[in-house]
Write a protein that holds these residues in place. Structure first.
Motif, PDB file in Angstrom:
ATOM      1  N   PHE A 106       0.827  -1.213   0.000  1.00 44.63           N
ATOM      2  CA  PHE A 106       0.000   0.000   0.000  1.00 44.63           C
ATOM      3  C   PHE A 106       0.863   1.266   0.000  1.00 44.63           C
ATOM      4  CE2 PHE A 106      -2.227   3.338   2.399  1.00 44.63           C
ATOM      5  CZ  PHE A 106      -3.360   3.489   1.623  1.00 44.63           C
ATOM      6  N   LYS A 107       1.944   1.277   0.763  1.00 43.22           N
ATOM      7  CA  LYS A 107       2.824   2.453   0.864  1.00 43.22           C
ATOM      8  C   LYS A 107       3.424   2.841  -0.483  1.00 43.22           C
ATOM      9  CE  LYS A 107       4.106   1.501   5.613  1.00 43.22           C
ATOM     10  NZ  LYS A 107       5.144   0.989   6.505  1.00 43.22           N
ATOM     11  N   LYS A 108       3.547   1.883  -1.389  1.00 39.35           N
ATOM     12  CA  LYS A 108       4.186   2.122  -2.686  1.00 39.35           C
ATOM     13  C   LYS A 108       3.198   2.475  -3.798  1.00 39.35           C
ATOM     14  CE  LYS A 108       7.705  -1.252  -1.459  1.00 39.35           C
ATOM     15  NZ  LYS A 108       8.215  -2.588  -1.757  1.00 39.35           N
ATOM     16  N   LEU A 109       1.890   2.479  -3.499  1.00 41.23           N
ATOM     17  CA  LEU A 109       0.890   2.744  -4.534  1.00 41.23           C
ATOM     18  C   LEU A 109       0.932   4.202  -4.987  1.00 41.23           C
ATOM     19  CD1 LEU A 109      -2.215   0.774  -3.174  1.00 41.23           C
ATOM     20  CD2 LEU A 109      -0.544   0.036  -4.868  1.00 41.23           C
ATOM     21  N   SER A 110       0.720   4.404  -6.268  1.00 38.69           N
ATOM     22  CA  SER A 110       0.706   5.760  -6.834  1.00 38.69           C
ATOM     23  C   SER A 110      -0.589   6.473  -6.458  1.00 38.69           C
ATOM     24  CB  SER A 110       0.819   5.687  -8.358  1.00 38.69           C
ATOM     25  OG  SER A 110      -0.362   5.119  -8.904  1.00 38.69           O
ATOM     26  N   ASN A 111      -0.556   7.786  -6.549  1.00 38.83           N
ATOM     27  CA  ASN A 111      -1.770   8.570  -6.278  1.00 38.83           C
ATOM     28  C   ASN A 111      -2.876   8.233  -7.271  1.00 38.83           C
ATOM     29  OD1 ASN A 111      -0.892   9.840  -3.996  1.00 38.83           O
ATOM     30  ND2 ASN A 111      -0.252  11.699  -5.016  1.00 38.83           N
ATOM     31  N   LYS A 112      -2.499   7.902  -8.497  1.00 41.00           N
ATOM     32  CA  LYS A 112      -3.483   7.534  -9.517  1.00 41.00           C
ATOM     33  C   LYS A 112      -4.236   6.262  -9.106  1.00 41.00           C
ATOM     34  CE  LYS A 112      -3.910   6.484 -14.424  1.00 41.00           C
ATOM     35  NZ  LYS A 112      -3.197   6.240 -15.685  1.00 41.00           N
ATOM     36  N   LYS A 116      -8.395   5.597  -7.480  1.00 40.55           N
ATOM     37  CA  LYS A 116      -9.430   4.610  -7.824  1.00 40.55           C
ATOM     38  C   LYS A 116     -10.089   4.065  -6.567  1.00 40.55           C
ATOM     39  CE  LYS A 116      -7.636   2.920 -12.206  1.00 40.55           C
ATOM     40  NZ  LYS A 116      -7.318   1.714 -12.978  1.00 40.55           N
ATOM     41  N   TYR A 117      -9.261   3.770  -5.568  1.00 39.67           N
ATOM     42  CA  TYR A 117      -9.811   3.268  -4.302  1.00 39.67           C
ATOM     43  C   TYR A 117     -10.627   4.354  -3.604  1.00 39.67           C
ATOM     44  CZ  TYR A 117      -6.984  -0.978  -4.559  1.00 39.67           C
ATOM     45  OH  TYR A 117      -6.454  -2.181  -4.937  1.00 39.67           O
ATOM     46  N   ALA A 118     -10.093   5.567  -3.567  1.00 40.50           N
ATOM     47  CA  ALA A 118     -10.786   6.678  -2.903  1.00 40.50           C
ATOM     48  C   ALA A 118     -12.151   6.920  -3.544  1.00 40.50           C
ATOM     49  CB  ALA A 118      -9.927   7.936  -2.959  1.00 40.50           C
TER      50      ALA A 118
END
Length: 134
Positions: A106-112, A116-118
């Protein structure tokens, strides 16, 4: 069930002035619709399932706080989703979404990707990134 026998027990529906549409038979034996304010067995089942959901939410919150899972797991529970449902909302394979449930990934996920999750959880990216189980 006959129209006059449609249950009218007190339930969560009656608290919100809502009624449930049911099928019943009229005096001629023809099917018709009737409104019900609740049915005790159904109310008990719904209350039990809500208790279970709330327990899973609390467990997910604690797991996020302890660093065992990512905030994705908590918000998935709050939104009453499972892995397959969430993967459908974000348009990714289920195995990949499950992987994002790990804090290290999770810490490495991009804002893009976080966006999608948000969007699926109807929260901001910042709220998702900064949730620590409080």
């Amino acid at each position: 069930m006959k129209k006059e026998e449609v249950p009218q027990d007190k339930s969560n529906l009656s608290k919100s002035n809502m009624k449930e549409l049911c099928y019943a038979t009229d005096e001629n034996g023809n099917y018709t619709t009737a409104l019900s304010s609740g049915w005790e067995p159904k109310t008990i089942a719904l209350e039990q399932s809500m208790l279970e959901i709330n327990e899973r939410i609390e467990q997910a919150k604690e797991d996020v706080k302890l660093g065992l899972v990512s905030p994705i797991v908590y918000f998935m529970e709050v939104c009453k989703m499972d892995w397959m449902t969430l993967s459908g909302y974000v348009g990714m394979w289920t195995w990949r979404v499950k992987r994002h449930g790990k804090p290290s990934v999770f810490k490495k996920l991009s804002n893009k990707l976080l966006a999608k999750y948000a969007e699926a959880f109807e929260i901001s990216v910042e709220e998702l990134k900064n949730y620590k189980g409080e």
